[in-house]
Design a protein around this motif. Sequence first.
Motif, mmCIF file in Angstrom:
data_model
loop_
_atom_site.group_PDB
_atom_site.id
_atom_site.type_symbol
_atom_site.label_atom_id
_atom_site.label_comp_id
_atom_site.label_asym_id
_atom_site.label_seq_id
_atom_site.Cartn_x
_atom_site.Cartn_y
_atom_site.Cartn_z
ATOM 1 N N TYR A 162 75.222 38.622 77.126
ATOM 2 C CA TYR A 162 76.287 38.530 76.126
ATOM 3 C C TYR A 162 77.311 37.516 76.601
ATOM 4 O O TYR A 162 77.503 37.316 77.807
ATOM 5 C CB TYR A 162 76.971 39.885 75.909
ATOM 6 C CG TYR A 162 76.030 40.976 75.490
ATOM 7 C CD1 TYR A 162 75.624 41.120 74.166
ATOM 8 C CD2 TYR A 162 75.532 41.872 76.436
ATOM 9 C CE1 TYR A 162 74.759 42.127 73.793
ATOM 10 C CE2 TYR A 162 74.669 42.885 76.065
ATOM 11 C CZ TYR A 162 74.281 43.006 74.740
ATOM 12 O OH TYR A 162 73.420 43.993 74.374
ATOM 13 N N ALA A 163 78.014 36.896 75.627
ATOM 14 C CA ALA A 163 79.078 35.958 75.963
ATOM 15 C C ALA A 163 79.963 35.798 74.743
ATOM 16 O O ALA A 163 79.467 35.599 73.626
ATOM 17 C CB ALA A 163 78.511 34.609 76.392
ATOM 18 N N ALA A 164 81.281 35.866 74.936
ATOM 19 C CA ALA A 164 82.234 35.720 73.841
ATOM 20 C C ALA A 164 83.617 35.462 74.419
ATOM 21 O O ALA A 164 83.969 36.010 75.473
ATOM 22 C CB ALA A 164 82.245 36.953 72.942
ATOM 23 N N PHE A 165 84.406 34.617 73.739
ATOM 24 C CA PHE A 165 85.782 34.365 74.164
ATOM 25 C C PHE A 165 86.621 33.983 72.950
ATOM 26 O O PHE A 165 86.102 33.496 71.931
ATOM 27 C CB PHE A 165 85.845 33.251 75.227
ATOM 28 C CG PHE A 165 85.578 31.880 74.674
ATOM 29 C CD1 PHE A 165 86.620 31.076 74.220
ATOM 30 C CD2 PHE A 165 84.284 31.385 74.610
ATOM 31 C CE1 PHE A 165 86.377 29.805 73.716
ATOM 32 C CE2 PHE A 165 84.033 30.115 74.116
ATOM 33 C CZ PHE A 165 85.078 29.326 73.667
ATOM 34 N N ASN B 71 87.840 37.589 76.558
ATOM 35 C CA ASN B 71 87.192 36.741 77.559
ATOM 36 C C ASN B 71 86.147 37.595 78.277
ATOM 37 O O ASN B 71 86.360 38.082 79.386
ATOM 38 C CB ASN B 71 88.208 36.173 78.538
ATOM 39 C CG ASN B 71 87.629 35.072 79.394
ATOM 40 O OD1 ASN B 71 86.462 34.682 79.239
ATOM 41 N ND2 ASN B 71 88.427 34.552 80.315
ATOM 42 N N LEU B 72 85.004 37.791 77.596
ATOM 43 C CA LEU B 72 83.967 38.674 78.096
ATOM 44 C C LEU B 72 83.359 38.114 79.382
ATOM 45 O O LEU B 72 82.870 36.978 79.409
ATOM 46 C CB LEU B 72 82.896 38.854 77.018
ATOM 47 C CG LEU B 72 81.839 39.927 77.249
ATOM 48 C CD1 LEU B 72 82.478 41.300 77.347
ATOM 49 C CD2 LEU B 72 80.799 39.895 76.128
ATOM 50 N N HIS C 54 83.833 34.267 81.263
ATOM 51 C CA HIS C 54 83.061 33.027 81.160
ATOM 52 C C HIS C 54 83.938 31.836 80.778
ATOM 53 O O HIS C 54 83.524 30.686 80.982
ATOM 54 C CB HIS C 54 81.940 33.184 80.126
ATOM 55 C CG HIS C 54 80.842 34.097 80.586
ATOM 56 N ND1 HIS C 54 79.708 34.346 79.843
ATOM 57 C CD2 HIS C 54 80.705 34.822 81.724
ATOM 58 C CE1 HIS C 54 78.922 35.183 80.487
ATOM 59 N NE2 HIS C 54 79.510 35.493 81.637
ATOM 60 N N PHE C 55 85.133 32.101 80.243
ATOM 61 C CA PHE C 55 86.077 31.011 79.934
ATOM 62 C C PHE C 55 87.104 30.935 81.062
ATOM 63 O O PHE C 55 87.782 31.915 81.380
ATOM 64 C CB PHE C 55 86.768 31.252 78.597
ATOM 65 C CG PHE C 55 87.591 30.089 78.125
ATOM 66 C CD1 PHE C 55 87.021 29.114 77.319
ATOM 67 C CD2 PHE C 55 88.919 29.949 78.494
ATOM 68 C CE1 PHE C 55 87.761 28.035 76.879
ATOM 69 C CE2 PHE C 55 89.669 28.870 78.067
ATOM 70 C CZ PHE C 55 89.085 27.912 77.257
ATOM 71 N N ASN C 56 87.251 29.739 81.644
ATOM 72 C CA ASN C 56 88.180 29.513 82.743
ATOM 73 C C ASN C 56 89.544 29.129 82.167
ATOM 74 O O ASN C 56 89.711 28.052 81.608
ATOM 75 C CB ASN C 56 87.655 28.406 83.658
ATOM 76 C CG ASN C 56 88.442 28.309 84.949
ATOM 77 O OD1 ASN C 56 89.648 28.493 84.976
ATOM 78 N ND2 ASN C 56 87.739 28.008 86.037
#
Length: 258
Positions: free
Chosen positions: A123-126, A151-152, A155-157
Amino acid sequence: KMSAVFLLLLVSTANIGAVEEKGLPRRESRRVSCVRCCGPSEQPVSVMSSRYTRMSSDPAYSVPKVQPTIDITILKGEKGEMGEKGYPGAVGKEGERGLRGFNGRKGQKGQPGPQGHSCKQLYAAFSVGRRKPLHSSDYFQHVTFDTEFVNLYKHFNMFSGKFFCYVAGIYYFSLNIHTWNFKETYLHLMKNEKEVAILYAQPSDRSIMQSQSLMLDLQEGEEVWVRMFKRERENAIYSEESDVYIIFNGHLIKPAVE
């Protein structure tokens, strides 16, 4: 003559007395006492009540019974209008569980899913935003963000302002900004070091909201970010400390099958 008649009367009187003494017994005088002849439930009834009893028991004197009848068709009126629907009643008690149904047919075999990994989430979401306005002072200027909504798995810096792909697959991205009065708005949506989409708004006497969206097929390790592009005119995007006008979103639609 008179004496003869008198003698006849005496003889007849004597004969009568003798006959009475011989034919009838002599009654002795005795004292008569009162005796009750009927009980409390056998009180004598009046002549009228006894007469009524005899007449009612006799079929010839029975009183006919009068049964009134009403013709409903005469009293029935026209059909009225339907009333308003009432309030629903209280929910009843739950019924008993029914019998188990028959087994259905076996379905078709599905497609194989992506390969699992003990240490990786598929999974990935931001969703991040910016509360401060930004002017483009350089030819290219990186856009960073100061507000984190989602910011799951991080993954977002937030420091670099870039999304790093940990799960390969198809992603959806969207960029929303607010333009500034009499200033040009020109931004690039970047994949690694290459621009893949442009968000542009000409200068005008009013500020408006602009948006851009797209889908990208990313491999593990690739990055997605936003930069401003300055040309001859002044380039800027608008926001406030109390409100968020600049928002950058992205999420995984379908992971890649390895």
